[in-house]
Design an enzyme around this catalytic site. Structure first.
Site, PDB file in Angstrom:
ATOM      1  N   MET A  18       6.640   2.502  -8.287  1.00 30.47           N
ATOM      2  CA  MET A  18       7.292   2.232  -9.576  1.00 30.47           C
ATOM      3  C   MET A  18       6.367   2.502 -10.750  1.00 30.47           C
ATOM      4  SD  MET A  18       9.791  -1.008  -9.399  1.00 30.47           S
ATOM      5  CE  MET A  18       9.349  -1.764  -7.872  1.00 30.47           C
ATOM      6  N   ASP A  37      -5.390   2.447 -11.934  1.00 29.85           N
ATOM      7  CA  ASP A  37      -5.101   2.091 -10.539  1.00 29.85           C
ATOM      8  C   ASP A  37      -6.433   2.023  -9.811  1.00 29.85           C
ATOM      9  OD1 ASP A  37      -3.934   2.139  -7.742  1.00 29.85           O
ATOM     10  OD2 ASP A  37      -2.096   2.507  -8.862  1.00 29.85           O
ATOM     11  N   VAL A  62      -7.140  -4.475 -11.609  1.00 31.17           N
ATOM     12  CA  VAL A  62      -6.617  -5.514 -12.516  1.00 31.17           C
ATOM     13  C   VAL A  62      -7.225  -6.894 -12.287  1.00 31.17           C
ATOM     14  CG1 VAL A  62      -4.414  -4.350 -12.942  1.00 31.17           C
ATOM     15  CG2 VAL A  62      -4.581  -6.012 -11.054  1.00 31.17           C
ATOM     16  N   ASN A  88       2.176  -3.880 -14.005  1.00 27.77           N
ATOM     17  CA  ASN A  88       2.950  -3.458 -12.835  1.00 27.77           C
ATOM     18  C   ASN A  88       2.199  -3.621 -11.510  1.00 27.77           C
ATOM     19  OD1 ASN A  88       4.963  -1.575 -11.308  1.00 27.77           O
ATOM     20  ND2 ASN A  88       2.982  -0.566 -11.087  1.00 27.77           N
ATOM     21  N   TYR A 153       3.121 -14.095  -2.078  1.00 28.31           N
ATOM     22  CA  TYR A 153       3.820 -13.150  -2.956  1.00 28.31           C
ATOM     23  C   TYR A 153       4.812 -13.900  -3.845  1.00 28.31           C
ATOM     24  CZ  TYR A 153       6.318  -8.856  -4.295  1.00 28.31           C
ATOM     25  OH  TYR A 153       6.880  -7.824  -5.007  1.00 28.31           O
ATOM     26  N   LYS A 157       4.841 -14.397  -7.936  1.00 27.77           N
ATOM     27  CA  LYS A 157       5.922 -13.853  -8.762  1.00 27.77           C
ATOM     28  C   LYS A 157       6.657 -14.965  -9.546  1.00 27.77           C
ATOM     29  CE  LYS A 157       5.278  -9.476  -7.758  1.00 27.77           C
ATOM     30  NZ  LYS A 157       4.757  -8.553  -8.773  1.00 27.77           N
ATOM     31  N   THR A 188       9.905   2.417  -2.666  1.00 27.59           N
ATOM     32  CA  THR A 188       8.530   2.790  -3.028  1.00 27.59           C
ATOM     33  C   THR A 188       7.672   2.665  -1.764  1.00 27.59           C
ATOM     34  OG1 THR A 188       7.799   0.537  -3.462  1.00 27.59           O
ATOM     35  CG2 THR A 188       8.817   1.715  -5.318  1.00 27.59           C
ATOM     36  N   THR A 202      12.954   2.255   7.411  1.00 28.07           N
ATOM     37  CA  THR A 202      13.649   2.210   6.121  1.00 28.07           C
ATOM     38  C   THR A 202      15.162   2.208   6.320  1.00 28.07           C
ATOM     39  OG1 THR A 202      11.834   3.569   5.377  1.00 28.07           O
ATOM     40  CG2 THR A 202      13.572   3.195   3.801  1.00 28.07           C
TER      41      THR A 202
HETATM   42  P1  NAD Z   1       3.266   0.235  -4.535  1.00 30.84           P
HETATM   43  O1  NAD Z   1       2.426  -0.389  -3.482  1.00 30.84           O
HETATM   44  O2  NAD Z   1       4.015   1.479  -4.179  1.00 30.84           O
HETATM   45  O3  NAD Z   1       2.402   0.492  -5.850  1.00 30.84           O
HETATM   46  C1  NAD Z   1       1.579  -0.518  -6.384  1.00 30.84           C
HETATM   47  C2  NAD Z   1       0.391   0.127  -7.039  1.00 30.84           C
HETATM   48  O4  NAD Z   1      -0.475  -0.918  -7.501  1.00 30.84           O
HETATM   49  C3  NAD Z   1      -0.420   1.017  -6.068  1.00 30.84           C
HETATM   50  O5  NAD Z   1      -0.686   2.265  -6.659  1.00 30.84           O
HETATM   51  C4  NAD Z   1      -1.695   0.209  -5.867  1.00 30.84           C
HETATM   52  O6  NAD Z   1      -2.847   1.008  -5.618  1.00 30.84           O
HETATM   53  C5  NAD Z   1      -1.806  -0.536  -7.179  1.00 30.84           C
HETATM   54  N1  NAD Z   1      -2.700  -1.696  -7.083  1.00 30.84           N
HETATM   55  C6  NAD Z   1      -2.802  -2.593  -6.072  1.00 30.84           C
HETATM   56  N2  NAD Z   1      -3.790  -3.456  -6.322  1.00 30.84           N
HETATM   57  C7  NAD Z   1      -4.326  -3.105  -7.506  1.00 30.84           C
HETATM   58  C8  NAD Z   1      -5.395  -3.612  -8.301  1.00 30.84           C
HETATM   59  N3  NAD Z   1      -6.123  -4.673  -7.909  1.00 30.84           N
HETATM   60  N4  NAD Z   1      -5.655  -3.009  -9.487  1.00 30.84           N
HETATM   61  C9  NAD Z   1      -4.935  -1.941  -9.901  1.00 30.84           C
HETATM   62  N5  NAD Z   1      -3.933  -1.401  -9.174  1.00 30.84           N
HETATM   63  C10 NAD Z   1      -3.642  -1.974  -8.001  1.00 30.84           C
HETATM   64  O7  NAD Z   1       4.288  -0.905  -5.000  1.00 30.84           O
HETATM   65  P2  NAD Z   1       5.633  -0.832  -5.885  1.00 30.84           P
HETATM   66  O8  NAD Z   1       6.759  -1.099  -4.998  1.00 30.84           O
HETATM   67  O9  NAD Z   1       5.638   0.366  -6.752  1.00 30.84           O
HETATM   68  O10 NAD Z   1       5.415  -2.155  -6.751  1.00 30.84           O
HETATM   69  C11 NAD Z   1       5.124  -2.167  -8.135  1.00 30.84           C
HETATM   70  C12 NAD Z   1       5.368  -3.579  -8.641  1.00 30.84           C
HETATM   71  O11 NAD Z   1       6.736  -3.927  -8.457  1.00 30.84           O
HETATM   72  C13 NAD Z   1       4.550  -4.646  -7.922  1.00 30.84           C
HETATM   73  O12 NAD Z   1       4.152  -5.644  -8.846  1.00 30.84           O
HETATM   74  C14 NAD Z   1       5.552  -5.216  -6.917  1.00 30.84           C
HETATM   75  O13 NAD Z   1       5.226  -6.540  -6.551  1.00 30.84           O
HETATM   76  C15 NAD Z   1       6.827  -5.150  -7.739  1.00 30.84           C
HETATM   77  N6  NAD Z   1       8.059  -5.166  -6.948  1.00 30.84           N
HETATM   78  C16 NAD Z   1       8.334  -4.192  -6.014  1.00 30.84           C
HETATM   79  C17 NAD Z   1       9.561  -4.231  -5.351  1.00 30.84           C
HETATM   80  C18 NAD Z   1       9.967  -3.167  -4.349  1.00 30.84           C
HETATM   81  O14 NAD Z   1      11.018  -3.318  -3.712  1.00 30.84           O
HETATM   82  N7  NAD Z   1       9.266  -2.067  -4.204  1.00 30.84           N
HETATM   83  C19 NAD Z   1      10.469  -5.268  -5.611  1.00 30.84           C
HETATM   84  C20 NAD Z   1      10.135  -6.232  -6.557  1.00 30.84           C
HETATM   85  C21 NAD Z   1       8.947  -6.173  -7.224  1.00 30.84           C
END
Ligand code: NAD
Length: 255
Positions: A18, A37, A62, A88, A153, A157, A188, A202
């Site tokens: 995302m 990242d 982060v 994010n 988690y 959140k 993702t 999936t």
């Molecule tokens: P993803 O794992 O595909 O991407 C997350 C990114 O964050 C990765 O590039 C990772 O390297 C980076 N990251 C992890 N730890 C880090 C750190 N300490 N510092 C900097 N970057 C870091 O996940 P996603 O699905 O794209 O999720 C993005 C956000 O959306 C997250 O906060 C996740 O909790 C939230 N989310 C995802 C979903 C889903 O269904 N995919 C649903 C609800 C919420």
């Protein structure tokens, strides 16, 4: 005309999933941005594929306070201001409370909660100088309901909702708005890993999501459009609020 013309953004966790979609969409809406990242190769490859002068990739963990200070400084010195932060970056670790090591619980809280808190802390001065701004904290539907095996988690959140509301109360007088976004199941890399854990693949996950009012998984762009709305002046009267984008997942009695 894009809805983010003239605005400068900072996006965390922007190398994939995302975050990558938010980077691409905010630029398409006219923003210039810095994204960070810990996946440096992926992040730099993405930056190289974007148009010249609109985006810069930086290594940004982060959980690291010094990284935050450096990245905010890079953003303002590269693009002259900072109007938007998208918190994010996030991780998910699965395990019952009985079995999960404390270090893993803390790692999730550190990334998802402390990381977002540090972001708010370090962008505030730059946003005050810009005359206002918008902070978008990515939470989850897990911020509204607990799930077995996701205590860390889910707790992180839920907590993002708390800091969003507190920050909105603190920063409204400076023209800085703070809101949270709550995605459901979005396709993702994170979801693919999760799907492997709870539904073997999936396709199995898609069957679970097929019972929802909008019977499919979400696309990252469907979240990015909401993020762009909250980042833009179109949402000028929205702050301290929670925006769900989940295909109706939490609207029914089964959730
Ligand atoms: P993803 O794992 O595909 O991407 C997350 C990114 O964050 C990765 O590039 C990772 O390297 C980076 N990251 C992890 N730890 C880090 C750190 N300490 N510092 C900097 N970057 C870091 O996940 P996603 O699905 O794209 O999720 C993005 C956000 O959306 C997250 O906060 C996740 O909790 C939230 N989310 C995802 C979903 C889903 O269904 N995919 C649903 C609800 C919420």
């Amino acid at each position: 005309m894009g809805r983010l013309d003239g605005k400068v953004a900072l996006v965390t966790g922007g190398a994939q999933g995302m975050g990558e979609s938010h980077v691409r969409h905010l630029i398409a809406e006219g923003a210039r941005l810095v994204f960070g990242d810990v996946r440096d190769e992926q992040g730099q490859t993405l930056a190289d594929s974007l148009g010249p002068g609109c985006a810069r990739y930086v290594h940004h963990d982060v959980t690291n306070e010094a990284d935050w200070q450096r990245v905010v400084e890079i953003t303002t010195s590269t693009f002259g201001r900072l109007d938007v932060l998208v918190n994010n970056a996030g991780i998910l670790r699965r395990g019952t409370i009985e079995k999960m090591p404390l270090a893993e619980f803390r790692q999730v809280m550190d990334t998802n909660l402390v990381g977002s808190w540090l972001g708010i802390k370090y962008v505030t001065a730059a946003m005050k100088s810009a005359g206002g701004g918008s902070i978008v904290n990515i939470s989850s539907v897990e911020g509204f309901a607990g799930t077995a095996g996701l205590s860390a988690y889910s707790a992180s959140k839920f907590a993002v909702r708390g800091i969003t509301r507190s920050a909105a109360q603190e920063l409204g007088r400076y023209g800085i708005r703070v809101n949270s976004v709550h995605p459901g199941g979005i396709l993702t890399p994170l979801l693919r890993e999760e799907a492997a854990a709870f539904a073997s693949d999936t396709d199995g996950a898609a069957k679970v999501f097929g019972r929802m009012p909008i019977p499919r998984l979400g696309e990252p762009l469907e979240v990015s459009r909401l993020v762009a709305f909250l980042a833009s002046d179109d949402s000028s009267y929205c702050t301290g609020s929670e925006f769900v984008v989940d295909g109706g997942m939490i609207s029914g009695p089964g959730y």
